[in-house]
Design an enzyme around this catalytic site. Structure first.
Site, PDB file in Angstrom:
ATOM      1  N   GLU A 291       8.492  38.911  27.107  1.00 35.35           N
ATOM      2  CA  GLU A 291       9.598  39.248  26.192  1.00 35.35           C
ATOM      3  C   GLU A 291      10.943  38.731  26.706  1.00 35.35           C
ATOM      4  O   GLU A 291      11.985  39.363  26.541  1.00 35.35           O
ATOM      5  CB  GLU A 291       9.659  40.752  25.908  1.00 35.35           C
ATOM      6  CG  GLU A 291       8.565  41.233  24.990  1.00 35.35           C
ATOM      7  CD  GLU A 291       8.819  42.612  24.391  1.00 35.35           C
ATOM      8  OE1 GLU A 291       9.991  43.044  24.331  1.00 35.35           O
ATOM      9  OE2 GLU A 291       7.840  43.258  23.984  1.00 35.35           O
ATOM     10  N   HIS A 401       1.293  37.545  26.788  1.00 31.85           N
ATOM     11  CA  HIS A 401       1.704  38.739  26.042  1.00 31.85           C
ATOM     12  C   HIS A 401       0.818  38.788  24.800  1.00 31.85           C
ATOM     13  O   HIS A 401       1.013  38.035  23.855  1.00 31.85           O
ATOM     14  CB  HIS A 401       3.185  38.656  25.654  1.00 31.85           C
ATOM     15  CG  HIS A 401       3.722  39.933  25.106  1.00 31.85           C
ATOM     16  ND1 HIS A 401       5.006  40.054  24.621  1.00 31.85           N
ATOM     17  CD2 HIS A 401       3.161  41.170  24.957  1.00 31.85           C
ATOM     18  CE1 HIS A 401       5.213  41.294  24.204  1.00 31.85           C
ATOM     19  NE2 HIS A 401       4.097  41.979  24.387  1.00 31.85           N
ATOM     20  N   ASP A 463       1.344  41.541  29.698  1.00 33.84           N
ATOM     21  CA  ASP A 463       1.282  42.726  28.850  1.00 33.84           C
ATOM     22  C   ASP A 463       0.147  42.475  27.870  1.00 33.84           C
ATOM     23  O   ASP A 463       0.281  41.706  26.928  1.00 33.84           O
ATOM     24  CB  ASP A 463       2.620  42.916  28.124  1.00 33.84           C
ATOM     25  CG  ASP A 463       2.589  44.057  27.117  1.00 33.84           C
ATOM     26  OD1 ASP A 463       1.538  44.710  26.977  1.00 33.84           O
ATOM     27  OD2 ASP A 463       3.625  44.290  26.456  1.00 33.84           O
ATOM     28  N   ASN A 465      -1.312  44.821  26.017  1.00 34.62           N
ATOM     29  CA  ASN A 465      -1.313  45.799  24.929  1.00 34.62           C
ATOM     30  C   ASN A 465      -2.706  46.397  24.720  1.00 34.62           C
ATOM     31  O   ASN A 465      -3.132  46.642  23.589  1.00 34.62           O
ATOM     32  CB  ASN A 465      -0.796  45.156  23.630  1.00 34.62           C
ATOM     33  CG  ASN A 465       0.719  45.145  23.578  1.00 34.62           C
ATOM     34  OD1 ASN A 465       1.364  46.187  23.738  1.00 34.62           O
ATOM     35  ND2 ASN A 465       1.289  43.980  23.360  1.00 34.62           N
ATOM     36  N   ASN A 521       3.815  51.742  30.290  1.00 32.44           N
ATOM     37  CA  ASN A 521       4.662  51.782  29.100  1.00 32.44           C
ATOM     38  C   ASN A 521       4.915  53.251  28.779  1.00 32.44           C
ATOM     39  O   ASN A 521       3.968  54.043  28.719  1.00 32.44           O
ATOM     40  CB  ASN A 521       3.957  51.077  27.942  1.00 32.44           C
ATOM     41  CG  ASN A 521       4.804  50.973  26.684  1.00 32.44           C
ATOM     42  OD1 ASN A 521       4.330  51.207  25.585  1.00 32.44           O
ATOM     43  ND2 ASN A 521       6.053  50.607  26.823  1.00 32.44           N
TER      44      ASN A 521
END
Length: 618
Positions: A291, A401, A463, A465, A521
């Site tokens: 990001e 990501h 990341d 997710n 997170n």
């Protein structure tokens, strides 16, 4: 002329004063159910014995509450919220002087009415009722409310009519979802009263949030030693450190998304300094960032990382940047791999665009799901092939990501599978490259050149997710998932779904040695581990890890970012050593000077230990 906000205060005060009789709301709910000729939503019985052992502070009386026998659950356990047939408790108007501590174990409650009693204080333990959306403590004798009330970030209505409140704790500024704050009938100080009457609840909450004193920072994150890296076998040339961090792009850090964060702490000018200092404080040999916006990399991080940390880097934005004009392109976020220029040379680099890769597979082009689900996501991975300047050892570093939406578990799995396919191809290609100034391929052990471990030491950071119970984690760490895996759902992706997925590397999450961190997170609505550093266990072993954030601090925290954490993620950091004598060399025994020897191990310096973000700088 009375404002609409003042009229709302009067309206809620009127409703409150009409509800002073015992169990007013429970009786009203039962009456509505009877008039509608349907079964009552809750069974009305004696509400007053919260404890079977006689420790309840409530008084006897008739009225309504929940029949324990009907629920099939024990009081105060806080077990599965969705399994509870009732979530509203009315203890209003029955002369309570105290609330039983067992009440605060009812974590499933969404509404609690303790109005019109004789309460002089609310226990800080009320913060345990994190699912509350309505709290009514009107008509009591409260002269203050605990700061911990600010932790009830799901509250939408907080009714405190007819008490003795003069002011409010600034920690209530974290109640970012609060629609109604009813305070009529309190001797409020004039500034709060004026703000409430003229601009309403949201203005009061914002005022409290913006003016809340910065709390003390958490203790430094501890360094967790897994192996003795002072042993003779762990030389400086064999060890290196890897740092992974989703820094929260400026365009995503909006008040709508992070309403609990003061505006000054959410501002990019404030956050970028903390992010940079956090990275530099740990001084890792390899840094993987997600990001990171194109403009921020080009204008700030690229130069600052070079000047202050001797880092060179590789950066690519997400695929959409190619179709945008320059101004818009600069706000597109992407992934960066930075490395100590004094230690590594960049041999090669590679961009993985998942939507482009999908089009190159004939079996994918035959399915609608590829076009409707995968092609619409422009996530990427960046891969760098690094060589240590002193030892000539090499390592493949990937930073990615993966798509965020939990509805698209299948897409996450497909993206990671394509990444592994690319890494396999690149590893074969790069392993055959000769050393600089030589026609010979770098000497490595047989296990390093092939077999189950892949061809080169490999790190897969990012990341993802995806939580540890996900198909993505299973695929990476176990090497395969079956064609019928739940995460695929009923979607079709060529051989991925007809034959299943597999890869050749022996991968492990570096934090699996401590059963992963409690979270990476942390927001009010989502707390989970989704960031990882996966490594090829046939080539590398883990010496140490950066531990989690102080539990006591997080217990007082609704979510991040905040004054001390510039992102909604926390960084992770691992130290590795080479097992085979081939691979990547490193830092000369630690995180680039960012460690101090303590008890035979190495501990990283956090930004707090360097005087960073001590609450004085906005």
């Amino acid at each position: 002329m009375a404002t609409t906000h003042y009229q709302q205060q009067l309206q809620y005060a009127g409703i409150s004063r009409q509800s002073a009789t015992p169990h007013y709301r429970a009786r009203a709910a039962a009456a509505v159910a009877r008039s509608a000729n349907v079964s009552a939503a809750i069974t009305i019985t004696d509400p007053n014995s919260l404890s079977k052992n006689g420790n309840s502070s409530t008084t006897n009386g008739d009225g309504g509450a929940i029949d324990r026998a009907a629920t099939g659950t024990d009081k105060g356990t806080g077990n599965d919220v969705n399994a509870q047939p009732w979530k509203i408790l009315d203890l209003g108007g029955i002369g309570l002087k105290n609330l039983s501590r067992e009440l605060f174990g009812y974590s499933f409650l969404t509404a609690l009415y303790v109005n019109h009693n004789n309460l002089h204080h609310l226990s800080p333990e009320i913060s345990r009722l994190r699912n509350l959306t309505i709290l009514d403590a009107s008509g009591n004798k409260l002269t203050s409310v605990p700061p911990e009330l600010g932790l009830l970030c799901n509250l939408q209505e907080l009714l405190l009519v007819d008490n003795g409140l003069v002011t409010l704790p600034p920690e209530m500024g974290m109640l970012f979802q609060l629609d109604v704050l009813a305070l009529e009938g309190n001797p409020l100080n004039e500034s709060l009263k004026t703000l409430l009457h003229q601009e309403g609840t949201s203005a009061v909450i914002m005022y409290l949030r913006e003016n809340c004193p910065v709390p003390l920072p958490p203790s430094e994150r501890e360094w967790v030693m897994l192996e003795d890296n002072s042993a003779p076998t762990a030389t400086g040339s064999d060890t290196f450190t890897v740092f992974c961090y989703n820094i929260l792009a400026e365009k995503y850090a909006t008040p709508q998304m992070y309403g609990y964060t003061p505006s000054w702490a959410l501002a990019w000018e404030y956050r970028k300094e903390l992010i940079l200092q956090e990275i530099l404080a740990y001084s890792a040999d390899i840094v993987c960032l997600q990001e990171l916006e194109s403009g921020q990399y080009e204008d700030y991080f690229k130069d600052q990382m070079k000047q202050q940390g001797d880092y060179d880097g590789v950066f690519w934005p997400k695929s959409r940047a190619k179709t945008m004009p320059e101004k818009d392109r600069r706000t597109v976020d992407g992934c960066a791999i930075l490395f100590k220029a004094s230690k590594f040379n960049l041999i090669d680099k590679h961009l993985v665009e998942f939507n482009h890769l999908a089009l190159q597979r004939p079996d994918f082009r035959q399915t609608d799901d590829i076009f409707n689900r995968v092609m619409t996501k422009d996530n990427i991975a960046v891969i760098a092939f690094l060589q240590h300047k002193e030892t000539q050892n090499r390592v493949v570093v990937s930073n990615t990501h993966i798509h965020w939406d939990p509805i698209f578990k299948d897409v996450k799995l497909v993206q990671v599978a394509m990444l592994m396919d690319e890494l396999d191809k690149l590893s074969t290609q790069w392993a055959a490259l000769p050393l600089p100034g030589s026609d010979l391929v770098q000497h490595q052990s047989s296990s390093a050149l092939g077999g189950n471990g892949g061809k080169l030491p490999t790190l897969i950071c990012g990341d993802f997710n995806s939580e540890p119970n996900s198909g993505v984690y299973e695929f990476l760490t176990k090497g395969a998932v079956a064609q019928g895996h739940d995460d695929f759902g009923d979607h079709a992706y060529g051989t991925y779904t007809t034959e299943g997925l597999s890869h050749k590397m022996t991968l492990r999450s570096s934090y699996s040695h401590v059963n992963e961190l409690p979270f990476t997170n942390y927001t009010p609505s989502y707390v989970a581990v989704i960031d990882y550093i996966f490594y090829s266990a046939s080539h590398l072993s883990v010496l140490g890890l950066l531990g989690g954030v102080e539990k006591e601090y997080m217990g007082r925290c609704v979510g991040i970012p905040n004054a001390h954490f510039p992102s909604d993620h926390i960084p992770i950091l691992s130290e590795f050593k080479n097992q085979n004598g081939g691979g990547s060399g490193g830092s000369g025994g630690g995180v680039g000077g960012g460690y101090g020897n303590t008890g035979g191990g190495r501990r990283p310096q956090s930004s707090s230990s360097l005087g960073v973000n001590n609450g004085s700088g906005r």
